[in-house]
Design an enzyme around this catalytic site. Sequence first.
Site, PDB file in Angstrom:
ATOM      1  CE  LYS A  82      -3.844   1.835   2.829  1.00 35.23           C
ATOM      2  NZ  LYS A  82      -4.617   1.559   4.071  1.00 35.23           N
ATOM      3  CB  SER A 157      -7.656   3.632   3.683  1.00 38.17           C
ATOM      4  OG  SER A 157      -6.777   2.954   4.584  1.00 38.17           O
ATOM      5  CB  SER A 181      -7.966   0.655   6.545  1.00 36.36           C
ATOM      6  OG  SER A 181      -8.568   1.924   6.687  1.00 36.36           O
TER       7      SER A 181
END
Length: 480
Positions: A82, A157, A181
């Site tokens: 990420k 997220s 997330s």
Amino acid sequence: MAKNDLWRLSATELTALTRAGDVRAEDAVQASIDRMKAVNPALNAVVEDLSSEALERACALDKARATGAQPGPLHGVPVTIKINVDQAGHATSNGVTALKDLIAPADAPVVENLHKAGAVVIGRTNTPEFSFRADTDNPLFGRTHNPWGRHISPGGSSGGAGAAVMAGIGVLAHGNDIGGSLRFPAAANGAVTVKPGLGRVPAWNPSQTAERGLLAQLMSVQGLITRAAEDLHLSMPSLIAADPRDPFHVPMPWRGAALDGPIKVAFTKNTHGYELHPEVEAALDFARDALADAGYAVEEAEPPNVFDAGRTGYRALMGEIYALMKQDVDAAGSQTVRDIFAVYFQEFPPYAGQELLQIMAKRTHYARQWSLFLEDYPLVLSPFLPQPFFRPDRDTEGAEGVHEVLGCAVYSYAMNFLGLPAASVPARLAELPGGPQPINVQIAARRWREDLAVDACAAIEARAGRMCLPLWEKMQAASA
């Protein structure tokens, strides 16, 4: 299996071949890169393609193995990282245009641990601005789409991570979780994950210039999103390896001691006033029956008030964010994210001053209540969201939208505030007006017992099947 189909394998299946020398790391990585190039243009899940350096690393792993080096537990496994975590030589943009040139000087512990285990990073995945939405879109890289269809948000997220791994881009996807997330993208895409408990996975970004707020430190964790529960058992022992840069990491083994007798599971459908959708209820019933048939002692039992702990904890987090982060959001965020944060502060009125300190102290009260309950019931099976996953940009639709996206997600952020492990696993493929959509349930566990939650995920998955298989059929039909 043909080389170009290696991307279909789980990490557990793939490492059985790469570690034995039956499949080269280069071939495993190339297959995932080919898959990424085929499907990512329509998804925008990976926003930085690292194909060249991935193939170089894979070749180096093959050469080392040929000269007698012992292959790591994740030898040749293609993974994604990420974009809010440091990877040496790459930007830790966090979806913010102003941070697009923030080049990491070194790897974060989670990246280093994956490398040490033999994994190969093929790309970096998208996140919303500041990694603070349950949806994934930003002005720097644009929107990530859910491989099930554009009527469903990919979650956030870690939305890029969830969409990527379920579409076949990489076998493991790194993500993180301060309020859901890891679990939001898992639920959106039909993946499996476990939010580790506090102190389980070492965390730190070498590029950071200041320490995060105390609640952010206590609530945020690093983890992985996978297509199969077994892959968490394979990969998490490498992820939790100690790193001195995280002084509060707890070096405990992945597997805890076996429990006597059938493991008791507290089963609840309580949504604390929110309407429980029939498809979510059906998924919960399926998961309950799957666990019971697998030998678990599933009992209807109400855990300590998750609504009180969750809402209180998130209001405390909003208080810290208002004091420490709002200025950055106002200065560098888009109008969209500034508007969303304004509604966050309405939905979760921030605690401040003495009241914030009192609530931070009360966190121990909530955690103690749950600790005592989990002595009797080591696992808690509950909804994750009370309704099927929401549509893209639902959180931009004012108070009603934010309430549907985050306001009702108390089972999510309560676990962050408590610092407890919580897994997410699909238990049903629902037929909804927009098309088939996975429905995930949540399994919370005793502190330090992520392994128990993953075992329960595996039992549910054994009956429900892996959601990647009908998804790939759907994707193939759509592209035909």
